[in-house]
Design a protein around this motif. Structure first.
Motif, short mmCIF file in Angstrom:
data_model
loop_
_atom_site.label_atom_id
_atom_site.label_comp_id
_atom_site.label_asym_id
_atom_site.label_seq_id
_atom_site.Cartn_x
_atom_site.Cartn_y
_atom_site.Cartn_z
N ALA A 23 5.20 3.40 2.06
CA ALA A 23 6.32 2.70 2.93
C ALA A 23 5.54 1.61 3.80
O ALA A 23 6.21 1.05 4.21
N ASN A 24 4.27 1.85 4.17
CA ASN A 24 3.45 0.88 5.13
C ASN A 24 2.69 0.03 4.31
O ASN A 24 1.85 0.34 3.45
N ASP B 20 14.09 2.11 1.08
CA ASP B 20 13.60 3.00 1.94
C ASP B 20 12.75 4.15 1.60
O ASP B 20 13.12 5.21 1.58
N PRO B 21 11.49 3.72 1.13
CA PRO B 21 10.75 4.76 0.70
C PRO B 21 10.37 5.91 1.37
O PRO B 21 10.34 6.99 0.97
N TYR B 22 10.29 5.70 2.73
CA TYR B 22 9.90 6.80 3.60
C TYR B 22 11.15 7.91 3.77
O TYR B 22 10.89 9.12 3.72
N GLY C 125 8.73 0.35 -2.73
CA GLY C 125 9.96 -0.71 -2.39
C GLY C 125 10.17 -1.69 -3.22
O GLY C 125 9.13 -1.89 -4.03
#
Length: 342
Positions: A41-42, A76-78, A60
Motif C-alpha cells: 500500500a505504501n 485501495d490495497p490497504y 494497486g
C-alpha cells in the motif's frame, strides 16, 4: 484457508494469476512465505516486492506488473488487506452465560458471555452476544448494546450507554466524573456534581486506558463509528462526530465539539469550548486553541531538528520583538525623510 478466487468473489478486485492459490494468513512483504498473502500500500516498500516469498499479494494498478506472483489488483490495497485480515482472523467464539464468580444484579441476554469477577450493577441491561471480560465493572443503570465486547478490567460508570458492536479495551474508564470545580475566594475548590452521562453510539472502538468523562449537566457523546486509540482523555460534555478517528495521547478539554470524519493526530491537544467542523485533519502534536470552521489540514508544531540548530533558531525567536520594533522605527524614519524631501 481461502482461494484467491473466493476472495475476489467476496471483496471484488481483479485477479491476476492462479485463482486456486490458497492462503491462510496475512503477512508483511519481507517475511511472508508459503500460504501467506502480503500487501503493498505504501510506495516506500516497493523494493521488497521483487524478493517477496508470499503465495499472493494485494497491490494497486500502478505496480501490478512488478511481480509475477498471483495477485489481487485493487484501487485501495490497504482497505482490501483489512477486509482479508478480518476474514482470516475472526473473533474467538464465546460461551454464553455468566461465570459463577460474576456478580450480576442487572439483566443479561441469554447469548451474552459474562466472565469471571465481572460486576453488573442493578438496572443495567447487557444485550445479545455481548462479551464482558474478566474483572470488568458495569455500574447501575447502564445499557450495553448487542455484539459489544468489553475487555477485561474496563470500567463503565453508572447510567452510561454503549451502542452495538463496540469494542472497549482493557483499562478504559467510561463515565468517571468530569473535572468540574468552583473556586472560593480563599482558594478552596468546591466540587460540582457531574450529573450527565456518557452516550456511545454503535461501531465505536475505545482504546486501552482511554478515559471518557461523564457530562456535567448534559451528556458526553461519542457518535457512531468513532475510533479512539489508547490513552486518550476526553473531558466532560465533549461531542465527537461520526467516523472521526483520534490517535493516542490526545487530550480534549471540556465542551468541545468535533465534527464528523475528522482525524486527530497523536499527542494533539484541543482546548475547551471549541467547535471543529466536519472533515478536519489535525496533525500530530498540534495545539488547537481556537475553533476550526473550514475543512482541511491544520498543523501547529515544529519538525524535529538537531539540538544545536534548535538552540540557534530559538535564540533568533527571542529577539523577534526587538527586531520588529527596529523595523517599525526604520519605517517611521523613512517616512519622515520622504516628507522632508523638497
Amino acid at each position: 484457508m481461502y482461494r484467491l478466487d473466493e476472495l475476489t468473489a467476496r471483496f471484488g478486485g481483479e485477479l491476476c494469476g492462479d485463482g486456486a492459490t490458497r492462503i491462510g494468513r496475512v503477512a508483511p512483504l519481507d517475511v511472508a512465505g508459503n500460504g501467506d498473502i502480503a500487501f503493498l500500500a505504501n510506495p516506500k516498500y516497493v523494493s521488497q516486492l521483487s524478493n517477496c516469498q508470499a503465495s499472493a499479494v494485494i497491490l494497486g494498478p500502478a505496480v501490478r506488473d512488478l511481480t509475477d506472483l498471483p495477485r489481487i489488483v485493487t484501487s485501495d490495497p490497504y482497505l482490501y488487506f483489512a477486509r482479508v485480515a478480518a476474514l482470516l482472523n475472526p473473533p474467538a467464539r464465546s460461551v454464553p452465560g455468566s461465570h459463577p464468580s460474576a456478580t450480576v444484579l442487572g439483566t443479561v441476554a441469554p447469548s451474552a458471555c459474562v466472565g469471571p469477577g465481572v460486576f453488573v450493577g442493578e438496572g443495567s441491561r447487557i444485550g445479545e452476544d455481548v462479551i464482558v471480560g474478566a474483572g470488568a465493572s458495569i455500574g447501575p443503570g447502564c445499557h450495553v448494546g448487542a455484539g459489544t465486547i468489553i475487555h477485561p478490567r474496563a470500567v463503565v460508570y453508572h447510567d452510561c450507554i454503549i451502542g452495538e458492536r463496540c469494542i472497549i479495551h482493557s483499562g478504559a474508564v467510561i463515565g468517571a466524573d468530569g473535572f468540574g470545580f468552583a473556586r472560593q475566594k480563599d482558594g478552596v475548590w468546591v466540587k460540582i456534581p457531574q450529573t450527565g452521562r456518557v452516550v456511545i453510539g454503535s461501531d465505536v472502538e475505545v482504546g486501552a486506558n482511554t478515559t471518557i468523562d461523564r457530562g456535567a449537566l448534559d451528556d458526553t457523546v461519542i457518535e457512531n463509528g468513532v475510533k479512539l486509540d489508547n490513552q486518550i482523555q476526553i473531558a466532560h460534555n465533549v461531542r465527537i462526530g461520526e467516523h472521526t478517528a483520534i490517535a493516542g495521547c490526545v487530550g480534549i478539554a471540556g465542551s468541545t465539539h468535533i465534527g464528523r470524519r475528522c482525524m486527530i493526530g497523536g499527542q494533539a491537544g484541543i482546548i475547551g469550548h471549541l467547535e471543529i467542523c466536519d472533515d478536519v485533519v489535525v496533525s500530530a502534536g498540534t495545539l488547537v486553541s481556537k475553533s476550526i470552521r473550514k475543512p482541511g489540514v491544520y498543523t501547529a508544531s515544529l519538525p524535529v531538528q538537531g539540538h544545536a540548530e534548535w538552540v540557534r533558531n530559538f535564540a533568533h525567536l527571542r529577539h523577534l520583538d526587538a527586531l520588529s520594533e527596529r523595523v517599525r522605527s526604520l519605517e517611521q524614519l523613512a517616512k519622515t525623510n520622504d516628507k522632508a524631501k523638497p
